[in-house]
Design a protein around this motif. Structure first.
Motif, mmCIF file in Angstrom:
data_model
loop_
_atom_site.group_PDB
_atom_site.id
_atom_site.type_symbol
_atom_site.label_atom_id
_atom_site.label_comp_id
_atom_site.label_asym_id
_atom_site.label_seq_id
_atom_site.Cartn_x
_atom_site.Cartn_y
_atom_site.Cartn_z
ATOM 1 N N ARG A 171 1.751 8.891 5.167
ATOM 2 C CA ARG A 171 2.239 10.390 4.874
ATOM 3 C C ARG A 171 2.303 10.469 3.384
ATOM 4 N NH1 ARG A 171 6.706 8.925 6.365
ATOM 5 N NH2 ARG A 171 6.544 9.667 8.172
ATOM 6 N N LEU A 172 2.219 9.193 2.658
ATOM 7 C CA LEU A 172 1.609 8.844 1.152
ATOM 8 C C LEU A 172 0.102 9.729 0.927
ATOM 9 C CD1 LEU A 172 2.643 8.398 -1.740
ATOM 10 C CD2 LEU A 172 2.272 5.803 -0.526
ATOM 11 N N VAL A 173 -0.744 9.040 1.477
ATOM 12 C CA VAL A 173 -2.024 8.992 1.045
ATOM 13 C C VAL A 173 -2.256 10.555 1.495
ATOM 14 C CG1 VAL A 173 -4.295 8.948 2.221
ATOM 15 C CG2 VAL A 173 -2.346 6.521 1.531
ATOM 16 N N ARG A 174 -1.663 11.219 3.073
ATOM 17 C CA ARG A 174 -1.742 12.172 3.108
ATOM 18 C C ARG A 174 -1.472 13.544 1.748
ATOM 19 N NH1 ARG A 174 -5.837 13.829 4.822
ATOM 20 N NH2 ARG A 174 -5.448 12.683 7.120
ATOM 21 N N ARG A 175 -0.378 13.190 1.064
ATOM 22 C CA ARG A 175 0.527 14.104 0.447
ATOM 23 C C ARG A 175 -0.571 14.104 -1.190
ATOM 24 N NH1 ARG A 175 4.640 12.293 0.824
ATOM 25 N NH2 ARG A 175 4.499 11.041 -1.221
ATOM 26 N N GLN A 176 -0.664 12.898 -1.417
ATOM 27 C CA GLN A 176 -1.866 12.496 -2.852
ATOM 28 C C GLN A 176 -2.794 12.718 -2.413
ATOM 29 O OE1 GLN A 176 0.224 9.479 -5.137
ATOM 30 N NE2 GLN A 176 2.815 10.263 -4.639
ATOM 31 N N PRO B 86 0.758 -1.122 -0.016
ATOM 32 C CA PRO B 86 0.317 -0.081 0.311
ATOM 33 C C PRO B 86 1.046 1.094 0.407
ATOM 34 C CG PRO B 86 -0.426 -1.982 1.822
ATOM 35 C CD PRO B 86 0.232 -1.752 1.100
ATOM 36 N N ALA B 87 2.313 1.410 0.860
ATOM 37 C CA ALA B 87 3.053 2.618 0.396
ATOM 38 C C ALA B 87 3.573 2.589 -0.888
ATOM 39 C CB ALA B 87 4.577 2.501 1.042
ATOM 40 N N ARG B 88 2.727 1.603 -2.330
ATOM 41 C CA ARG B 88 3.136 1.942 -4.045
ATOM 42 C C ARG B 88 2.119 3.065 -4.233
ATOM 43 N NH1 ARG B 88 6.460 -1.586 -6.279
ATOM 44 N NH2 ARG B 88 5.885 -1.077 -8.638
ATOM 45 N N PRO B 89 2.985 4.305 -4.846
ATOM 46 C CA PRO B 89 1.711 5.588 -5.575
ATOM 47 C C PRO B 89 0.966 4.495 -6.670
ATOM 48 C CG PRO B 89 3.997 6.152 -4.866
ATOM 49 C CD PRO B 89 3.717 4.749 -4.917
ATOM 50 N N ASP B 90 1.847 4.101 -7.356
ATOM 51 C CA ASP B 90 1.097 3.471 -8.365
ATOM 52 C C ASP B 90 0.104 2.149 -8.026
ATOM 53 O OD1 ASP B 90 3.273 1.779 -6.927
ATOM 54 O OD2 ASP B 90 4.038 1.269 -9.282
ATOM 55 N N LEU B 91 -0.082 1.307 -7.166
ATOM 56 C CA LEU B 91 -1.084 0.655 -6.711
ATOM 57 C C LEU B 91 -2.227 1.573 -5.943
ATOM 58 C CD1 LEU B 91 -1.101 -2.422 -5.674
ATOM 59 C CD2 LEU B 91 -0.475 -2.075 -3.727
ATOM 60 N N LEU B 92 -1.645 2.417 -5.093
ATOM 61 C CA LEU B 92 -2.962 3.094 -4.746
ATOM 62 C C LEU B 92 -3.779 4.152 -5.679
ATOM 63 C CD1 LEU B 92 -1.639 5.449 -1.494
ATOM 64 C CD2 LEU B 92 -2.771 3.175 -1.841
ATOM 65 N N ARG B 93 -2.845 4.157 -6.891
ATOM 66 C CA ARG B 93 -3.940 5.031 -8.371
ATOM 67 C C ARG B 93 -4.573 4.061 -8.926
ATOM 68 N NH1 ARG B 93 1.152 7.438 -8.946
ATOM 69 N NH2 ARG B 93 1.912 6.422 -11.013
ATOM 70 N N ALA B 94 -4.140 2.506 -8.878
ATOM 71 C CA ALA B 94 -4.596 1.231 -9.331
ATOM 72 C C ALA B 94 -5.752 1.293 -8.697
ATOM 73 C CB ALA B 94 -3.783 -0.108 -9.559
ATOM 74 N N ALA B 95 -5.735 1.175 -7.256
ATOM 75 C CA ALA B 95 -7.003 1.343 -7.048
ATOM 76 C C ALA B 95 -8.087 2.058 -6.485
ATOM 77 C CB ALA B 95 -6.261 0.624 -5.044
ATOM 78 N N GLN B 96 -7.543 3.080 -7.120
ATOM 79 C CA GLN B 96 -8.953 4.421 -7.559
ATOM 80 C C GLN B 96 -9.009 4.916 -6.300
ATOM 81 O OE1 GLN B 96 -11.937 3.151 -10.380
ATOM 82 N NE2 GLN B 96 -11.308 1.447 -9.754
ATOM 83 N N ALA B 97 -7.214 4.806 -5.232
ATOM 84 C CA ALA B 97 -7.901 5.977 -4.378
ATOM 85 C C ALA B 97 -8.549 7.243 -4.379
ATOM 86 C CB ALA B 97 -6.306 5.972 -3.283
ATOM 87 N N ASP B 98 -8.793 7.940 -5.448
ATOM 88 C CA ASP B 98 -8.968 9.685 -6.303
ATOM 89 C C ASP B 98 -10.093 9.067 -5.537
ATOM 90 O OD1 ASP B 98 -8.548 7.481 -7.865
ATOM 91 O OD2 ASP B 98 -8.555 9.416 -9.850
#
Length: 610
Positions: free
Chosen positions: A485-490, A453-465
């Motif tokens: 830290r990653l989620v709060r920033r992106q 879950p600390a990978r930005p590309d995985l969060l994008r694939a999971a449609q975190a936006d």
């Protein structure tokens, strides 16, 4: 003089054990190997501190008797029924296949008799229960897929060892010129019937009568009397005393006195079983290793190779394990076991095998056991390295946009996911553990995907936006902070619900903007406190009130400490002030006016999030 000699011998045994066992456990080689090494060192072939190996061996055999009794206590019919498929499926296949292959090799390649080959093959098919369970416990993998199948196989091996021990005298008598002694066989069957019937109808009333005396030493004496009595009866009819002890344990497995019996026997069993392994080490023929090292090493490697070759398809086909878990199981079960020492010693005494043959096999088993912890460490390291670099970067996530993303699908994440699924709230769970994925995917967790879950590309694939809430449920505090830290920033729009290990972890999460981190054990501890107060006589309403007031006090303290947690002096001062306030938190309970005001305020009861 005899008393002086006994004290010297006891002192030597204790000193050798205290030195050798902690050293081997320090290097994760197991207590069994420590006892064996201690026996070798103090035995007649090295230091010669103890010369009466026969006398020591006779006393130490009582440790095996007690071990069989404890195994019998743990084998309740209900437990066996629950595990019947794994125990009598995988376990039976492993013992049967290894016994046949090794037994045939002994008969055709080494010229042993049919009876001797059967005994040697079956004894080498057994693995070390002590090593296997110890390593599983140390690595906290007893509940894993391979841990369960390993335990089932070891359990069946313990069961199989009982008839094997009992069969040695029978095979020895059938190998004699007179053939099978029919009268002796009938005596054996009769003794077993007496033990079973007598144990079923007499043991419980006896223990009930003793329990009324309420004397701990009498209960211990009764437990030892039962074990010794059944063992003596079996020995009188020409059968191994261990069979009687095992039967007595099985008969008491479902009784209400089972745990009390086990607690009485366990200290004696541990010491005397250790003495048995020391005596095995004392009797080991080290000259064979010095004069025939290639033969001993060849036998060791051959046993390991044969058992590993037969265990591999067992894990893959019968156990449905992946390659990594199958390799872990093979490494744990390929070695020889402690029961083989008992069987081979008995076979040597019955003249089924020669002293040289017994010495070679014992050395091979000991070396295989010594290699096991090292092999486990090497395999675990290799698998961990491979797991850190998986073949795929992450699973392809093809789902509708989730409302919730759960990072970490362990104990905490699974509970959150189950509640969301019950309300048909779409979510995506991300898990970075390959082992956890393999286990959970069996339960049709279609919302679970592999990846860090600390990978930005995985969060994008999971449609975190497009999600609304991010549940941070990983059990690693450092990984937890990286992800936050990653989620709060992106994805600043996401509301983060974070799991916190302790107060320091809470402070660091609050630094990242997480408003109210959930401490792992806080609410369950409050619930236990409320139940404790109720057990002490407080009413349910008053106990709930006091716990709620403590919760508010602690939350206030937490926020105050957060402001100064990087200043140790001020943090300590704040804590002392809070402790003083805590001492007077409930003083107002003695004031009827204050109590009435609190009741009128209608304090909300503590909400248990679980």
């Amino acid at each position: 003089m005899e008393s002086h000699s006994f004290l010297n011998t006891a002192l030597v045994f204790l000193l050798a054990t205290v030195i050798a066992v902690p050293l081997t456990k320090r290097f994760r080689l197991g207590a069994v190997l420590g006892f064996l090494i201690a026996g070798v060192v103090i035995g007649p072939q090295v230091l010669g501190l103890v010369g009466d190996t026969e006398g020591v061996s006779t006393i130490s055999e009582f440790g095996v008797v007690l071990m069989l009794f404890v195994i019998g206590l743990e084998l309740s019919p209900q437990r066996l029924w629950v595990m019947r498929r794994a125990v009598f499926g995988a376990g039976l296949l492993q013992v049967t296949s290894c016994s046949l292959v090794i037994g045939m090799a002994c008969y055709y390649l080494f010229g042993l008799t049919a009876n001797a080959s059967a005994i040697v093959g079956a004894s080498l098919a057994l693995s070390s229960t002590a090593f296997g369970l110890q390593i599983l416990a140390e690595r906290k993998e007893a509940g894993s897929a391979y841990g369960r199948i390993t335990f089932a196989v070891l359990l069946f091996q313990d069961l199989a060892a009982i008839p094997l021990i009992a069969a040695v005298p029978l095979l020895a008598s059938s190998a004699s010129p007179h053939g099978v002694d029919l009268q002796a066989s009938l005596r054996t069957v009769g003794a077993i019937v007496v033990v079973v019937v007598g144990g079923r109808y007499l043991l419980r009333p006896v223990f009930r009568f003793v329990a009324r005396a309420n004397a701990q030493e009498v209960s211990t004496a009764t437990a030892l009397l039962v074990v010794l009595g059944t063992a003596w009866l079996m020995e009188e009819v020409g059968v191994s005393s261990t069979l009687g002890a095992f039967l007595a344990g099985v008969l008491l497995a479902d009784s209400e006195y089972r745990h009390e019996l086990e607690s009485h026997i366990e200290p004696f069993k541990g010491l005397l079983l250790g003495l048995f392994f020391v005596s095995v080490g004392m009797s080991m023929d080290l000259s064979l290793l010095l004069h025939q090292p290639l033969l001993v090493l060849g036998l060791t490697l051959a046993v390991l190779a044969v058992k590993a070759g037969l265990l591999w398809p067992l894990g893959r086909i019968v156990g449905s394990l992946n390659r990594a878990d199958t390799l872990r199981m093979v490494v744990l079960l390929a070695c020889g076991g402690e029961f083989a020492f008992v069987v081979l010693k008995q076979a040597g005494e019955q003249r089924l095998i020669t002293d040289t043959q017994q010495g070679l096999i014992v050395l091979a088993i000991t070396l295989s056991m010594a290699m096991t912890p090292l092999a486990v460490a090497i395999v675990a390291k290799a698998i961990d390295v491979k797991a850190k670099k998986p073949d795929r970067e992450y699973d392809t996530i093809e789902t509708a946009p989730p409302r919730v993303i759960i990072a970490g699908f362990g104990r905490v994440g699974q509970i959150v996911g189950r509640v969301l699924r019950a309300q048909r709230i779409p979510f995506v769970a991300l898990e970075s553990s390959v082992e956890q994925m393999d286990t959970l995917r069996r339960f049709n967790n279609t919302s679970l995907f592999f990846g860090d879950p600390a990978r930005p590309d995985l969060l994008r694939a999971a449609q975190a936006d497009q999600a609304e809430v991010f549940v941070l449920a990983t059990d690693d505090p450092e990984a937890n902070l990286r992800i936050a830290r990653l989620v709060r920033r992106q994805y600043p729009h996401l509301k983060i619900i974070a799991r916190a290990r302790n107060r320091q972890h809470v402070y660091r999460l609050m630094d990242l903007g997480v408003e109210e981190p959930v401490r792992e054990t806080f609410y369950s501890s409050l619930k236990m406190t409320r139940k404790t107060l109720e057990a002490l006589g407080l009413s349910s309403e008053l106990a709930t009130d006091r716990v709620e007031r403590f919760r508010q006090h602690d939350m206030k303290l937490l926020k105050a400490q957060y402001l100064v947690y990087d200043d140790e002096t001020r943090l300590v001062q704040t804590s002392k002030e809070a402790l003083n306030d805590l001492m007077h938190l409930f003083d107002a309970d003695d004031d009827p006016v204050a109590r009435q005001e609190r009741e009128q305020a209608k304090v909300e009861p503590l909400q248990d999030p679980t």
